[in-house]
Motif scaffolding. Sequence first.
Motif, PDB file in Angstrom:
ATOM      1  N   GLU A  19       0.896   5.933   8.491  1.00 24.79           N
ATOM      2  CA  GLU A  19       0.246   5.352   7.114  1.00 24.79           C
ATOM      3  C   GLU A  19      -0.073   3.954   7.304  1.00 24.79           C
ATOM      4  O   GLU A  19       0.469   3.353   8.252  1.00 24.79           O
ATOM      5  N   TYR A  63      -0.317   0.151   6.542  1.00 24.82           N
ATOM      6  CA  TYR A  63       0.464  -1.028   5.906  1.00 24.82           C
ATOM      7  C   TYR A  63      -0.095  -2.415   6.276  1.00 24.82           C
ATOM      8  O   TYR A  63      -1.012  -2.504   7.012  1.00 24.82           O
ATOM      9  N   ARG A 111       3.236  -1.517   1.859  1.00 23.10           N
ATOM     10  CA  ARG A 111       2.036  -0.395   2.073  1.00 23.10           C
ATOM     11  C   ARG A 111       0.822  -0.752   1.463  1.00 23.10           C
ATOM     12  O   ARG A 111       0.798  -1.488   0.414  1.00 23.10           O
TER      13      ARG A 111
END
Length: 276
Positions: free
Chosen positions: A37, A39, A108
């Motif tokens: 993911e 970040y 995030r």
Amino acid sequence: MKKLTAVQFEDYIQKGGSTKPWIVLAVEEGNKLPIAEAYVVKLFKKDHALNDCALASEFIVAELARELDLVVPDSAIMTFSNDFVETLTDEQIKFLEGKQYAPTFSSRLLNSSTLVMAEVGNLSSPAAELAKLFAFDCMVINTDRGGFRDKPNLLVDDDGFTLIDHELCLFFLASSSSTGINKLMKSIKAGNIDMIQYGRHIFYQKLKSYKGKKVHLFNEFEENLSKLNVAGIVKYAQNLEQENIPAGSIDSLNEYLSLLKQNASQYCNILLGLIR
């Protein structure tokens, strides 16, 4: 506390401040089926990150924001492994010299756009929402949302704003002396707050000129503050220490937050006085 390992460099945050944040793909440590993911990683100079407790401030203030019903991106402890560093360009590796990246703070990546100072006056958010953020920044002694650098440090989208960048908060964490925090708590007990640093807050003028009833603007913040889980925040700070992130004077943090919680109504009356 989520722990991530970077696996791929993606891009730079073009509007980043002194930390020149990177966007990286990262996977959660210990996850048997890791999904990478995106970040945002802040790369502080080691002295600022550790001795000035900038890393701890980022984590602790984000956790306080969640406790007080303000929106912040999900945060995690980020580590750059040797394998990851070997994938970087010579220029990127040179940039990392003297930086703290094992561990460091990450959040995030969101699709929200960064607010600029010229847009602050056009925000149509309810006054109570602006007041809640103003109160929070006063509480964490944040001089960097507006301030002398004219930085909003907010992301905005259709749902409202998201708070970012809290390295310059809770000054007393890094202090070797209790003089500063004792002076601050004494002034709060006496019903005063230093107005110099908050008069430049991005929402101060909007709140000051607000024509509606101001008496209830801090009600939600007061209620949330009176229910603050101080022990949970202290435990969170102690956990940072266990992850090799110096959190400084945790005792001062405990005393300060306990004082505000026990005197939530009085504190909000002080804030109300600032914008009248």
